[in-house]
Design an enzyme around this catalytic site. Structure first.
Site, PDB file in Angstrom:
ATOM      1  CD  GLU A 295      -2.869  -1.299   0.326  1.00 58.35           C
ATOM      2  OE1 GLU A 295      -3.146  -0.286  -0.347  1.00 58.35           O
ATOM      3  OE2 GLU A 295      -3.404  -2.395   0.144  1.00 58.35           O
TER       4      GLU A 295
ATOM      5  CB  CYS B 266      -1.190   7.451   2.430  1.00 61.46           C
ATOM      6  SG  CYS B 266      -2.554   6.704   3.333  1.00 61.46           S
TER       7      CYS B 266
HETATM    8  P1  NAP Z   1       8.984   4.772   3.716  1.00 67.22           P
HETATM    9  O1  NAP Z   1      10.134   5.671   3.796  1.00 67.22           O
HETATM   10  O2  NAP Z   1       8.683   4.109   2.427  1.00 67.22           O
HETATM   11  O3  NAP Z   1       9.212   3.658   4.864  1.00 67.22           O
HETATM   12  C1  NAP Z   1       8.237   2.681   5.148  1.00 67.22           C
HETATM   13  C2  NAP Z   1       8.911   1.525   5.862  1.00 67.22           C
HETATM   14  O4  NAP Z   1       9.825   0.912   4.956  1.00 67.22           O
HETATM   15  C3  NAP Z   1       9.741   1.942   7.080  1.00 67.22           C
HETATM   16  O5  NAP Z   1       9.677   0.939   8.054  1.00 67.22           O
HETATM   17  C4  NAP Z   1      11.146   2.032   6.503  1.00 67.22           C
HETATM   18  O6  NAP Z   1      12.155   1.855   7.485  1.00 67.22           O
HETATM   19  C5  NAP Z   1      11.099   0.850   5.559  1.00 67.22           C
HETATM   20  N1  NAP Z   1      12.103   0.897   4.486  1.00 67.22           N
HETATM   21  C6  NAP Z   1      12.669   1.964   3.885  1.00 67.22           C
HETATM   22  N2  NAP Z   1      13.544   1.562   2.943  1.00 67.22           N
HETATM   23  C7  NAP Z   1      13.526   0.203   2.951  1.00 67.22           C
HETATM   24  C8  NAP Z   1      14.209  -0.815   2.226  1.00 67.22           C
HETATM   25  N3  NAP Z   1      15.104  -0.518   1.286  1.00 67.22           N
HETATM   26  N4  NAP Z   1      13.930  -2.113   2.500  1.00 67.22           N
HETATM   27  C9  NAP Z   1      13.040  -2.441   3.452  1.00 67.22           C
HETATM   28  N5  NAP Z   1      12.365  -1.528   4.189  1.00 67.22           N
HETATM   29  C10 NAP Z   1      12.599  -0.222   3.931  1.00 67.22           C
HETATM   30  O7  NAP Z   1       7.637   5.505   4.180  1.00 67.22           O
HETATM   31  P2  NAP Z   1       7.372   6.374   5.488  1.00 67.22           P
HETATM   32  O8  NAP Z   1       8.065   7.675   5.333  1.00 67.22           O
HETATM   33  O9  NAP Z   1       7.577   5.591   6.720  1.00 67.22           O
HETATM   34  O10 NAP Z   1       5.786   6.594   5.361  1.00 67.22           O
HETATM   35  C11 NAP Z   1       5.240   7.516   4.486  1.00 67.22           C
HETATM   36  C12 NAP Z   1       4.830   6.886   3.168  1.00 67.22           C
HETATM   37  O11 NAP Z   1       3.917   5.825   3.399  1.00 67.22           O
HETATM   38  C13 NAP Z   1       4.088   7.868   2.266  1.00 67.22           C
HETATM   39  O12 NAP Z   1       4.479   7.664   0.949  1.00 67.22           O
HETATM   40  C14 NAP Z   1       2.636   7.485   2.487  1.00 67.22           C
HETATM   41  O13 NAP Z   1       1.785   7.877   1.439  1.00 67.22           O
HETATM   42  C15 NAP Z   1       2.747   5.999   2.600  1.00 67.22           C
HETATM   43  N6  NAP Z   1       1.579   5.425   3.280  1.00 67.22           N
HETATM   44  C16 NAP Z   1       0.651   4.749   2.551  1.00 67.22           C
HETATM   45  C17 NAP Z   1      -0.492   4.259   3.169  1.00 67.22           C
HETATM   46  C18 NAP Z   1      -1.545   3.521   2.394  1.00 67.22           C
HETATM   47  O14 NAP Z   1      -2.419   2.929   3.021  1.00 67.22           O
HETATM   48  N7  NAP Z   1      -1.507   3.532   1.086  1.00 67.22           N
HETATM   49  C19 NAP Z   1      -0.672   4.455   4.538  1.00 67.22           C
HETATM   50  C20 NAP Z   1       0.312   5.133   5.258  1.00 67.22           C
HETATM   51  C21 NAP Z   1       1.446   5.616   4.623  1.00 67.22           C
HETATM   52  P3  NAP Z   1      12.878   3.143   8.155  1.00 67.22           P
HETATM   53  O15 NAP Z   1      11.840   3.874   8.905  1.00 67.22           O
HETATM   54  O16 NAP Z   1      13.911   2.519   9.025  1.00 67.22           O
HETATM   55  O17 NAP Z   1      13.446   3.940   7.020  1.00 67.22           O
END
Ligand code: NAP
Length: 512
Positions: free
Chosen positions: A275, A309
C-alpha cells in the site's frame, strides 16, 4: 468551553497517561526473537519530533544475523501455528484487542511523543488498530477459517476448499500510523496462520514493541511474532535474499514499495502486498457548499501536518467561485492551531524528522519562485517550538497545472490550489497523476457527482464530506486501497477481501 463528563474523562485519561509514560523515556529496548529479548552491540537513539531534546529510547540496530534468526524462528513456529484451529488464533487476537483497549490512553500518549500526532489522531490510531483486530477475528469466524465444502466428482468422494497460510511474512510499516497499519498488517498475516517478522519505521519503534508485548501477554506462542529494528536497507536486503520468507506486507512510499516488489520477486515469484503513497485531489464546483468544502479541505490538507497517505494536496476549484472559496479556506486555515500535540488545543503538531522539515522549506522556496504563497510558508521558531519540527500550514496558488508540486507526494502541510473552467477539465486534472489513492468532490449537483464517481481513478473516494475531503477515520470493515502507483494489489487494507491475500487455496478430495 463547556465539556461533557465523557469528554472530561477522555482528556483526563490522556493527560494522566502523558504523565505516566514520562518515567519510561530514555530506556533501552530489545528486539524480540523467538520470544526472547535480544540486544545488539549497536543501538540507535530515538528522539521525539515534538522536542528533539527528549530522548524516547535506545533501540537495537539489528545485524544481518539477527534478521536471519528472526526468520528462522518464524519458520520454526509456522508448523504449529498454521495447524492449530483458527478459533484458537482468534481467541488470542481477541485477548490482545482487550489488552490494547485497556492500555489505550498510554499507547496514544506514546504515539503523540513518537510521531507528533495530536490526542484525537493518536487515540484514533489505537482505535483503528483495535478495530482491525476485532474485524479480522470476526471475518475468520464468519468464514469458518475459509474452509468450504464443495461438490465432488464421484459419489464416493468428499471435497472441500481449504485456504492455507504461506509461511513467514515480513511486515514493514510506516511511521504515520504506527499502530493501525502495523497492527492491521500483522494481525492479517497471523490470524490466517502465517508467522511474521516485523520491521517498524525507525521513527516509531516503541509502539511496535508495545504491540509485540501485548501479543505475548495474550498468549501468542514464541516465534510467531518476531520484532527487529534498525537499518531499513539491511533488513530489506536480508528479507529479499531469504528463500524462507514467503511474502511481504508493506505500507510506505511508492519508491520503497516498488523497489521491494522488484527485488523480492527476483529469487522466485512471491506475494507482496504493498500500500503506497498518494497525491490526492479534490474538486470544488460552483454548486458546492463552500463552507463545507473549506472545512473538509483544510482538515484533510493539514491534519497531522499533511503526513497522511490520504492527505489532500491538490484542490481544483471552479473559476466562478474560486475567490469566494479561497477567502473561506484561508479563514479556516488560520483557525487551525499549530503547537505541541500534547496540548489540548493543538490541531497541527510537528513534522516527523529533520528530513521532512528541510523538504518543507525546499518546497516552499520552489513555490515562492514559481507561484504565490497565500498563507503560511515558514517554519516556527517561537519559544519551545523551536526544538521540534513545526511548520505553518501552507497554501500555494498560481503554479502551472503540471508543476512538480502538483505531481509529487510531498508529505508536508502544503496544498496547491488552481482553477478550472469546466467539469471535464477538472476530472482530467484529477486523473492526470501516477497516483490513485483517495479523492473528493464538493458539489450539490447530482450529475457532477455521478460523473465524478464514474470517472475518478482512485481506490477511495468521498463526496461532500465536511470531516475531511480526502481523509477520514477508518473502520475495519471498510476497504482502503490504492489504484495505479498507490498500491500493487487489487484489494485494500481492511474490508471483506483483505485476509484472502495472506492465504492460498488447496482443493482436497478424499475417497470415503
Ligand atoms: P517509507 O520511507 O517508504 O518507509 C516505510 C517503511 O519501509 C519503514 O519501516 C522504513 O524503514 C522501511 N524501508 C525503507 N527503505 C527500505 C528498504 N530498502 N527495505 C526495506 N524496508 C525499507 O515511508 P514512510 O516515510 O515511513 O511513510 C510515508 C509513506 O507511506 C508515504 O508515501 C505514504 O503515502 C505511505 N503510506 C501509505 C499508506 C496507504 O495505506 N496507502 C498508509 C500510510 C502511509 P525506516 O523507517 O527505518 O526507514
Amino acid at each position: 468551553m463547556i465539556m461533557s463528563n465523557q469528554e472530561k474523562l477522555f482528556h483526563d485519561k490522556y493527560e494522566e497517561a502523558v504523565k505516566n509514560i514520562g518515567s519510561q523515556f530514555g530506556r533501552k529496548y530489545a528486539m524480540i526473537i523467538d520470544g526472547q529479548y535480544i540486544h545488539s552491540s549497536q543501538n540507535f537513539v530515538h528522539i521525539s519530533p515534538i522536542d528533539t531534546r527528549i530522548i524516547l529510547g535506545y533501540l537495537p540496530s539489528a545485524s544481518a544475523n539477527h534478521i536471519k534468526q528472526a526468520i528462522l524462528a518464524a519458520n520454526k513456529a509456522f508448523e504449529n501455528w498454521s495447524r492449530i484451529h483458527h478459533k484458537q488464533r482468534i481467541e488470542i487476537c481477541r485477548i490482545a484487542a482487550d489488552i490494547m483497549s485497556s492500555q489505550k490512553f498510554e499507547l496514544a500518549a506514546w504515539i503523540s511523543y513518537e510521531n507528533g500526532k495530536n490526542r484525537y489522531e493518536a487515540i484514533g490510531d489505537i482505535d483503528e488498530a483495535i478495530d482491525f483486530i476485532r474485524y479480522y477475528s470476526k471475518e475468520m469466524e464468519t468464514n469458518n477459517g475459509f474452509i468450504v465444502q464443495t461438490k465432488s466428482a464421484y459419489p464416493n468422494e468428499k471435497s472441500k476448499s481449504v485456504m492455507k497460510a504461506y509461511g513467514v511474512w515480513a511486515v514493514i510499516a510506516p511511521f504515520n500510523f504506527p499502530a493501525a497499519i502495523l497492527v492491521g498488517m500483522s494481525i492479517g498475516a497471523m490470524i490466517t496462520g502465517n508467522t511474521i517478522v516485523i520491521k517498524p519505521a525507525s521513527n516509531s519503534p516503541v509502539i511496535a514493541y508495545k504491540f509485540a508485548e501485548i501479543m505475548k501477554e495474550a498468549g501468542l506462542p514464541d516465534g510467531v511474532l518476531n520484532l527487529v529494528t534498525g537499518s531499513a536497507d539491511k533488513v530489506g536486503q536480508t528479507i529479499i535474499n531469504s528463500k524462507d520468507v514467503a511474502g511481504i506486507v508493506f505500507t510506505g512510499s511508492r519508491e520503497v514499495g516498488y523497489k521491494l516488489r522488484h527485488e523480492f520477486n527476483k529469487l522466485k515469484p512471491r506475494p507482496i502486498i504493498a500500500e503506497l503513497g498518494g497525491k490526492n485531489p479534490v474538486i470544488v464546483t460552483e454548486n458546492a457548499d463552500l463552507d463545507q468544502a473549506a472545512g473538509g479541505i483544510s482538515r484533510s490538507a493539514f491534519g497531522y501536518s499533511g503526513q497522511k497517505c490520504s492527505a489532500c494536496s491538490r484542490a481544483y476549484v471552479q473559476k466562478s467561485v474560486k475567490s469566494e472559496f479561497v477567502e473561506k479556506l484561508l479563514e479556516m486555515t488560520k483557525s487551525l492551531r499549530v503547537g505541541n500535540p500534547i496540548e489540548h488545543a493543538t490541531f497541527i503538531g510537528p513534522l516527523i524528522n529533520s528530513t521532512a522539515y528541510k523538504n518543507y522549506q525546499k518546497y516552499v522556496k520552489l513555490a515562492r519562485s514559481d507561484g504565490k504563497v497565500l498563507i503560511g510558508g515558514s517554519v516556527i521558531n517561537d519559544a519551545d517550538l523551536k526544538y521540534g519540527y513545526y511548520t505553518e500550514p501552507t497554501i500555494i496558488d498560481g503554479l502551472p497545472k503540471n508543476h512538480r508540486l502538483f505531481r509529487e507526494e510531498l508529505f508536508v502541510p502544503l496544498l496547491c490550489i488552481t482553477d478550472y473552467e469546466d467539469f471535464d477539465e477538472a476530472m482530467q486534472l484529477c486523473n492526470n497523476s501516477k497516483y490513485g489513492l483517495t479523492a473528493g468532490i464538493y458539489s450539490d449537483n447530482e450529475e457532477e457527482v455521478n460523473k465524478f464517481l464514474q470517472n475518478i481513478e482512485c481506490g477511495v473516494v468521498y463526496v461532500n464530506r465536511s470531516v475531511g475531503a480526502t481523509t477520514g477515520a477508518m473502520v475495519g470493515c471498510q476497504s482502503f486501497g490504492g489504484w495505479k502507483d498507490s498500491g500493487t494489489t487489487y484489494k485494500g487494507t481492511g474490508g471483506p477481501y483483505y485476509l484472502m491475500q495472506f492465504i492460498r487455496e488447496q482443493s482436497q478430495t478424499i475417497v470415503v
